[in-house]
Design a protein around this motif. Structure first.
Motif, PDB file in Angstrom:
ATOM      1  N   SER A 280      10.790  37.122  57.422  1.00  0.00           N
ATOM      2  CA  SER A 280       9.561  36.929  58.180  1.00  0.00           C
ATOM      3  C   SER A 280       8.534  36.088  57.440  1.00  0.00           C
ATOM      4  O   SER A 280       7.596  35.587  58.033  1.00  0.00           O
ATOM      5  N   TYR A 283       6.738  35.823  51.255  1.00  0.00           N
ATOM      6  CA  TYR A 283       6.570  36.964  50.355  1.00  0.00           C
ATOM      7  C   TYR A 283       7.773  37.901  50.392  1.00  0.00           C
ATOM      8  O   TYR A 283       7.881  38.821  49.626  1.00  0.00           O
ATOM      9  N   GLN A 284       8.691  37.647  51.352  1.00  0.00           N
ATOM     10  CA  GLN A 284       9.804  38.564  51.583  1.00  0.00           C
ATOM     11  C   GLN A 284      10.497  38.926  50.276  1.00  0.00           C
ATOM     12  O   GLN A 284      10.839  38.066  49.475  1.00  0.00           O
ATOM     13  N   SER A 285      10.710  40.221  50.048  1.00  0.00           N
ATOM     14  CA  SER A 285      11.289  40.628  48.769  1.00  0.00           C
ATOM     15  C   SER A 285      12.733  41.035  48.898  1.00  0.00           C
ATOM     16  O   SER A 285      13.459  41.080  47.923  1.00  0.00           O
ATOM     17  N   LYS A 286      13.161  41.391  50.097  1.00  0.00           N
ATOM     18  CA  LYS A 286      14.576  41.724  50.257  1.00  0.00           C
ATOM     19  C   LYS A 286      14.920  41.686  51.733  1.00  0.00           C
ATOM     20  O   LYS A 286      14.031  41.618  52.578  1.00  0.00           O
ATOM     21  N   LEU A 287      16.205  41.717  52.013  1.00  0.00           N
ATOM     22  CA  LEU A 287      16.630  41.689  53.398  1.00  0.00           C
ATOM     23  C   LEU A 287      17.233  43.041  53.757  1.00  0.00           C
ATOM     24  O   LEU A 287      17.850  43.691  52.925  1.00  0.00           O
ATOM     25  N   ILE A 391      10.354  47.770  60.769  1.00  0.00           N
ATOM     26  CA  ILE A 391      10.212  46.548  59.989  1.00  0.00           C
ATOM     27  C   ILE A 391       9.621  45.414  60.818  1.00  0.00           C
ATOM     28  O   ILE A 391       8.763  44.670  60.353  1.00  0.00           O
ATOM     29  N   THR A 392      10.083  45.291  62.055  1.00  0.00           N
ATOM     30  CA  THR A 392       9.665  44.128  62.830  1.00  0.00           C
ATOM     31  C   THR A 392       8.509  44.423  63.768  1.00  0.00           C
ATOM     32  O   THR A 392       7.860  43.501  64.244  1.00  0.00           O
TER      33      THR A 392
ATOM     34  N   ASP C  30       2.933  41.359  58.391  1.00  0.00           N
ATOM     35  CA  ASP C  30       4.375  41.608  58.375  1.00  0.00           C
ATOM     36  C   ASP C  30       4.899  42.014  57.004  1.00  0.00           C
ATOM     37  O   ASP C  30       6.064  42.360  56.851  1.00  0.00           O
ATOM     38  N   MET C  31       4.023  41.945  56.006  1.00  0.00           N
ATOM     39  CA  MET C  31       4.454  42.366  54.665  1.00  0.00           C
ATOM     40  C   MET C  31       4.685  43.868  54.638  1.00  0.00           C
ATOM     41  O   MET C  31       4.004  44.614  55.320  1.00  0.00           O
ATOM     42  N   GLU C  35       5.586  44.821  49.153  1.00  0.00           N
ATOM     43  CA  GLU C  35       5.461  43.362  49.014  1.00  0.00           C
ATOM     44  C   GLU C  35       4.010  42.984  48.767  1.00  0.00           C
ATOM     45  O   GLU C  35       3.719  42.054  48.000  1.00  0.00           O
ATOM     46  N   ASP C  38       3.595  43.575  45.250  1.00  0.00           N
ATOM     47  CA  ASP C  38       4.272  42.498  44.509  1.00  0.00           C
ATOM     48  C   ASP C  38       3.328  41.310  44.344  1.00  0.00           C
ATOM     49  O   ASP C  38       3.224  40.719  43.266  1.00  0.00           O
ATOM     50  N   VAL C  39       2.677  40.950  45.453  1.00  0.00           N
ATOM     51  CA  VAL C  39       1.782  39.786  45.437  1.00  0.00           C
ATOM     52  C   VAL C  39       0.653  40.021  44.430  1.00  0.00           C
ATOM     53  O   VAL C  39       0.327  39.161  43.614  1.00  0.00           O
ATOM     54  N   ARG C  59      14.398  49.431  48.901  1.00  0.00           N
ATOM     55  CA  ARG C  59      13.417  48.873  49.839  1.00  0.00           C
ATOM     56  C   ARG C  59      13.913  48.916  51.277  1.00  0.00           C
ATOM     57  O   ARG C  59      13.595  48.032  52.076  1.00  0.00           O
ATOM     58  N   GLN C  85       9.020  51.152  53.537  1.00  0.00           N
ATOM     59  CA  GLN C  85       9.192  50.821  54.953  1.00  0.00           C
ATOM     60  C   GLN C  85       7.856  50.756  55.691  1.00  0.00           C
ATOM     61  O   GLN C  85       7.817  50.515  56.900  1.00  0.00           O
ATOM     62  N   HIS C  87       4.548  49.078  56.708  1.00  0.00           N
ATOM     63  CA  HIS C  87       4.136  47.683  56.801  1.00  0.00           C
ATOM     64  C   HIS C  87       2.624  47.553  56.962  1.00  0.00           C
ATOM     65  O   HIS C  87       1.956  48.446  57.451  1.00  0.00           O
ATOM     66  N   ARG C  89       0.886  45.975  58.888  1.00  0.00           N
ATOM     67  CA  ARG C  89       0.300  45.908  60.229  1.00  0.00           C
ATOM     68  C   ARG C  89      -0.346  47.222  60.629  1.00  0.00           C
ATOM     69  O   ARG C  89      -1.096  47.282  61.588  1.00  0.00           O
TER      70      ARG C  89
END
Lengths: 640, 249, 246
Positions: A280, A283-287, A391-392, C30-31, C35, C38-39, C59, C85, C87, C89
């Protein structure tokens, strides 16, 4: 990158004779260790996933003196825990024509004829014991109303042989192994060291005799000795930065063993999993993987038109391209992973991808919900749907999921013989860390099977034969000191650069480079580019990396830097291996080698071998291990 | 006592490398946190049964002072002449006192255990379980104890009652809650409501502690706990309110 | 999004620790929460600061490694979710977020948000297993298991051992964790022979580790990322009582 070719590997030590009897033969010929002596024999097991956890527990049960290491805070957290779909076993509980032979056949074929027949047959044979063992441990597999175990069919198989525990099979199997391990810890046969990372292998008088580890809490460098060392440290998919592996997964243990003389086999075989949640942002850290089992009921499609920006619900049936069903009518959405992945890449390359950046395809449950009802779908996939939504932010009951391939598993790894022993005597490698039984491509639900087969059943037998000659006496002090100095020097070097880029930023760049040039599709040009770029990037890394803090404390930046350093070297070997294997096979697709339909084209004449790499001061040396097929006739794979 | 269980046909020699536990092992069932919870549940159940009987007795006042006094007297003469005067009542009192003491002992002990388990408090902490009642159990228990002391001084021993000790129970009751002493009624009402809240969680909790709860019974148990609490609150509040507002004279 | 973070920083077990405020800008909704950290950490490293240490691994919500108390709630206010998990948002722009480690005496802080949860492993060591050495198992179909039992066992067995239950419990009790394993193994026939001895050993170990007792507040199950139900604790209580009355 220059390499030389060394002598072929002629004997992988598999017993002769009919394939059905080989493992039985080996079990009988393997020498036994007197129970009174077992306590005096010390075995180090690194890693506590399905393979390492089950091996340490079983060796403990047998009475060996075991020391186990993991980098996590508990052995229960190894990444096997994330496996969702299931575990294959040739139980034939369904009476649908399954058998040990069929599982063997499917695995050899699924591996695109790049795995050893003897090993694969043993794997299929042992698979049935794994289910028995897990059930006896109380693993709550899915059951039917009659109280018997439920199974489902999984990518690449036409029989229903996959046992599962909702979408958390890996978790339940790992907890079974973990509990067995904890039982042995309590019994005093296994000593556990958590938050310890293996940084080097101690080789003394030609035998693997111990490891150098770093206590990740205090930063202390420790030496541990044993009569044999077992590496069960998983795969190296994180070389791509973005993968479905856990953040901590790394190649350091096997890579440093490789530097000590263990051959590294087939590094280029990488499995790309077709059903992951798309990236997305930067910054994505993993899938995150969505279990392949979703393909049983979900239908994969993209719009027929290019750059179609309509919402999926607004695209009428006739303007949808269910491309897997169209191209592969026999297997449809259940084609093996590599085929499904490449097909997704192809439609996205055509400009028909969906979602941000056009890097995604739909996995649609509309028809399944209509056919089975929402409740039935929820029962089967509820937790996966929830995970997706979390996640989405999209609800897959209403909107089709978007998926895209991602690096998932590495078939390559340290070379081992039939006994799972590497080229360093006394160094055994199990699970994903070895180059294993999957050939060039692993079938779904076979990783759990292999990890547990190695750990519960194979290694405990074969290592006994080696240990029957032990104990091996004192370890050469000079060898230990040398290894320790090497480790300390590397850490000091990392700490002293004090540059301007973080280890993660290098890792990200390396990963992108690998994905672009050595990913789903590889060409001579892309691989040469990668081989040019990797050394430059590595050079920059050693000149410009920034590690904060000190080495004498919990320092996650230092841990990361050390792992990234090894990924550079591994990446180079992967690209070299991919470059010289000019054929396409399984998870290795060379664009130059495809048939008229764009399918992978093997070159059995020149490449029916394992590429085992030796690392020498003069560069890599390639040793080929020829593969012979007595039972399964080599055919070009076809899932049409 | 050992924390490891029999390992059946263990195939390995057993020794104990277990790290020394952080704290000294408590002794026996009553020393365990679960044992203490069982004590709370059982003693709590005894007190609930007492409260039910007590409430029913109180309601006798609606049938007149004599009826109430007879009931009070009967409590003392029950089992006579087989046993001496006040035998049953004394036994009941002993059981009650023991229950109260053990309930308090277990509560204090668990509460100390809890504070040892979290020496550093959160900077921010937000409750996620809805259930106001669950969070005031300790405070509620302490309040109820204070009330019980007052209550005994007032109506049992008559020390703080306008009628004094040498009076009939009904007189003490009616005078005690006289409209002029509205604040007594108020204290009483607050305390009874507190008891209700305590029981709403306590009754359910006892079933959970004794292992008789499961997800199919949760609803029923919570409803039962709430119903018992409401009945007790109403039953206990009826006489004093009736007296204060002059319904009973 | 722009956020203000108040994060618990503690350099080691002997440090007293304190809350430190950071400003994080340009956070994408969306992070994931990690994450976002992390930033921040990438910035801290380049500024020569010590990045915030926190545990994490898979993760994807299953390894149980991550965990922090976010705005007073273990794993944050989003239900049935691990920190990884969660986010961004779910947060408002310009929000202030407090981040603390699990706080319990049996979970000593190692550094910043990293705690030592080895007490959980020792509870499992006490009896959280079926004693069945590899190779000794009968055929998997030799004992049928009722589907309902298998499903209920699975529900309890999904515990990821993250420790959120302990972090959320006002008593610092590990009852939900311990009960989840006891319940899982009590519900399958394979767990029966050791059922009572297991319950006793595990509960006693839980006490010995210094966890508090359960007062049935239900805070644990409310924050549990896997939604382990409270009746697991009733099951544990029942088995423990039976074990002690023998």
């Amino acid at each position: 990158m220059k390499y030389t070719e060394g002598p072929e590997i002629r004997d992988a030590k598999a017993p002769e004779g009919p394939i059905e009897g080989r493992w039985e033969k080996r079990k009988f010929s393997a020498r036994l260790v007197n129970p009174a002596n077992k306590r005096k024999l010390h075995v180090i097991v690194v890693g506590t996933g399905l393979a390492g956890g089950s091996a340490a527990a079983t060796l403990g049960e047998l009475g060996y003196n075991v020391t186990s290491f993991c980098y996590q805070d508990s052995p229960r957290r190894a990444h096997s825990i994330a496996a969702q779909g299931g575990i294959n076993a040739a139980k034939n509980y369904r009476g649908d024509g399954d058998s040990v032979y069929r599982l063997f056949y499917d695995t050899v074929k699924g591996g695109d004829f790049r795995a050893r027949e003897s090993n694969v047959y043993r794997l299929a044979e042992v698979s049935v014991n794994i289910i028995d063992q897990a059930v006896a441990q109380g693993v709550p597999f899915a059951r039917e109303y009659g109280g018997l175990l439920d199974t489902r069919s999984f990518g690449g198989a036409q029989v229903s042989r996959t046992f599962y525990a909702r979408g958390q099979t890996g978790q339940q199997l790992l907890l079974g192994a973990y509990q067995a391990l904890e039982r042995q810890i309590a019994a005093g046969t296994v000593t556990m060291h958590t938050r310890h990372e293996m940084l080097d292998l101690i080789v003394s008088d030609g035998r693997a005799r111990g490891v150098i580890v770093r206590d990740m809490v205090t930063g202390e460098i420790e030496r541990h000795f044993a009569d044999a060392v077992v590496l069960a440290t998983g795969g190296y998919g994180n070389v791509f930065f973005l993968s479905t592996n856990a953040k901590g997964c790394n190649t350091t243990a096997i890579w440093r063993a490789h530097e000590r003389g263990a051959y590294f086999a087939n590094p280029c075989y990488t499995q790309i999993h077709p059903t992951c949640i798309p990236v997305s942002g930067e910054y994505q850290s993993k899938l995150t993987l969505m279990s392949e089992s979703l393909r049983n009921d979900g239908r994969v499609w993209v719009p027929l038109k290019k750059n179609d920006t309509r919402a999926p619900g607004d695209i009428p049936e006739e303007e949808r391209d269910y491309y897997l069903e169209r191209i592969y009518p026999a297997f449809g959405n259940l084609v093996p992973r590599d085929i499904a992945s490449r097909a997704a890449k192809n439609v996205c390359d055509e400009g028909r991808g969906v979602g941000p950046g056009g890097l995604g395809v739909y996995l649609d449950f509309r028809d399944a919900i209509n056919r089975l009802g929402r409740d039935a779908v929820e029962k089967k996939y509820g937790n996966l749907f929830e995970m997706y939504e979390r996640i989405t932010g999209e609800n897959p009951y209403d909107v089709p999921m978007r998926i895209y391939p991602a690096v998932h598993y590495t078939m390559g790894g340290l070379w081992v013989d039939y006994d799972l022993q590497s080229t360093i005597p006394g160094l055994f490698v199990i699970g994903e860390a070895n180059f294993s039984d999957h050939g060039a491509n692993r079938l779904g639900a076979s990783a759990l099977m292999q990890g547990l087969a190695d750990g519960y059943f194979v290694l405990p037998t074969t290592i006994g034969d080696y240990l029957a000659d032990g104990p091996f006496g004192d370890v050469d002090e000079e060898a230990v000191a040398e290894a320790e100095i090497k480790v300390r020097t590397k850490i000091e070097r990392l700490m002293s650069v004090n540059g301007t880029r973080t280890p993660d930023s290098f890792h990200r760049e390396l990963g992108k480079l690998m994905w672009d040039y050595c990913g789903m599709e590889r060409t001579e040009e892309s691989l040469r580019k990668a081989l040019e770029r990797i050394p430059e990037l590595r050079e920059e890394f050693w000149q410009n990396v920034k590690v904060s803090g000190t080495a004498e404390e919990l320092n996650q930046v230092l841990e990361k830097a050390g792992r990234v350093a090894d990924f550079f070297d591994l990446a180079e070997l992967m690209c070299l291996d991919a470059l010289i294997r000019t054929e396409s096979c399984g998870g290795h697709f060379r664009a130059e080698s495809q048939d008229a339909d764009g399918e992978a084209l093997r070159d059995d004449e020149n490449f029916a071998h394992v590429s085992a790499w030796e690392r020498t001061p003069d560069g890599p040396v390639l040793h080929k291990e020829p593969l012979e097929y007595e039972y399964v006739k080599m055919t070009q794979r076809s899932y049409k | 006592m050992t924390a490891t269980i029999e390992r059946g046909s263990a195939t390995a020699p057993v020794n104990s490398p277990k790290k020394a536990p952080a704290r000294k092992r408590p002794g026996g069932f009553l020393g365990s946190s679960n044992g203490k919870k069982v004590v709370m549940a059982v003693t709590g159940a005894v007190m609930v049964l007492f409260l039910v009987a007590h409430m029913l007795g109180n309601l006798k006042i609606f049938f007149g002072r004599d009826s109430f006094n007879e009931y009070a007297h009967a409590l003392r003469t029950l089992l006579e002449p087989i046993a001496p005067y006040r035998t049953l009542l004394t036994i009941l009192e002993i059981v009650l006192v023991v229950s109260v003491v053990m309930h308090m002992w277990a509560a204090i002990s668990l509460s100390r255990r809890a504070s040892h388990a979290r020496p550093v408090k959160y900077v921010a902490k937000k409750s996620q379980a809805n259930g106001y009642a669950t969070h005031i159990m300790r405070f509620g228990g302490a309040t109820i104890l204070l009330f019980v002391i007052w209550h005994l001084l007032d109506l049992t021993f008559g020390v703080v009652n306008p009628e004094g000790f040498n009076s009939t129970p009904a007189d003490r009751m009616v005078s005690g809650f006289d409209a002029s002493r509205w604040w007594v009624t108020l204290i009483y009402a607050v305390a009874v409501v507190m008891v209700g809240l305590h029981l709403r969680h306590g009754i359910w909790s006892a079933f959970q502690t004794l292992g008789w709860a499961n997800r199919n019974r949760y609803r029923a148990l919570r409803v039962t706990a709430a119903a018992v609490s409401v009945v007790l609150v109403v039953g206990f509040l009826a006489p004093p309110l009736a007296i204060t507002f002059g319904v009973i004279k | 999004m722009n956020l203000t973070l108040k994060v618990w920083r503690q350099s080691g077990p002997s440090d007293a620790g304190r809350m430190v405020t950071y400003r994080v800008e340009d956070v994408s909704p969306d992070m994931s929460f990690l994450e976002m950290l992390d930033v921040l950490n990438e910035r801290l490293i380049l500024e020569g600061d010590d990045p915030i240490a926190f545990d994490h691994d898979c993760r994807e919500g299953i390894c149980g490694m991550c965990g922090m108390v976010i705005n007073g709630v273990a794993h944050g206010e989003q239900r049935a979710t691990t920190t990884c998990q969660l986010h961004m948002r779910h947060f408002e722009d310009d929000a202030t977020i407090t981040i603390e480690p699990w706080r319990a005496a049996p979970f000593p802080v190692v550094k910043d948000l990293v705690v030592d949860r080895s007490a959980f492993d020792r509870i499992i060591q006490a009896g959280g297993f079926v004693s069945v050495p590899a190779g000794s198992a009968p055929d998997a179909h030799s004992i049928p298991v009722r589907k309902e039992d298998a499903d209920a066992a699975f529900d309890a067995a999904t515990c990821i051992g993250c420790g959120a239950c302990v972090a959320a419990c006002p008593n610092g009790s590990a009852s939900l964790f311990t009960a989840a394993k006891i319940t899982h193994l009590s519900l399958v026939p394979q767990g029966q022979p050791e059922r009572l001895s297991r319950a006793k050993a595990m509960v006693d170990q839980m006490d010995a580790e210094g966890f508090g007792g359960c007062t049935n507040t239900g805070e644990c199950t409310a924050v549990c990322p896997k939604g382990i139900p409270l009746d697991a604790i009733a099951q544990m209580n029942s088995d423990y009582l039976k074990a002690n009355s023998k």
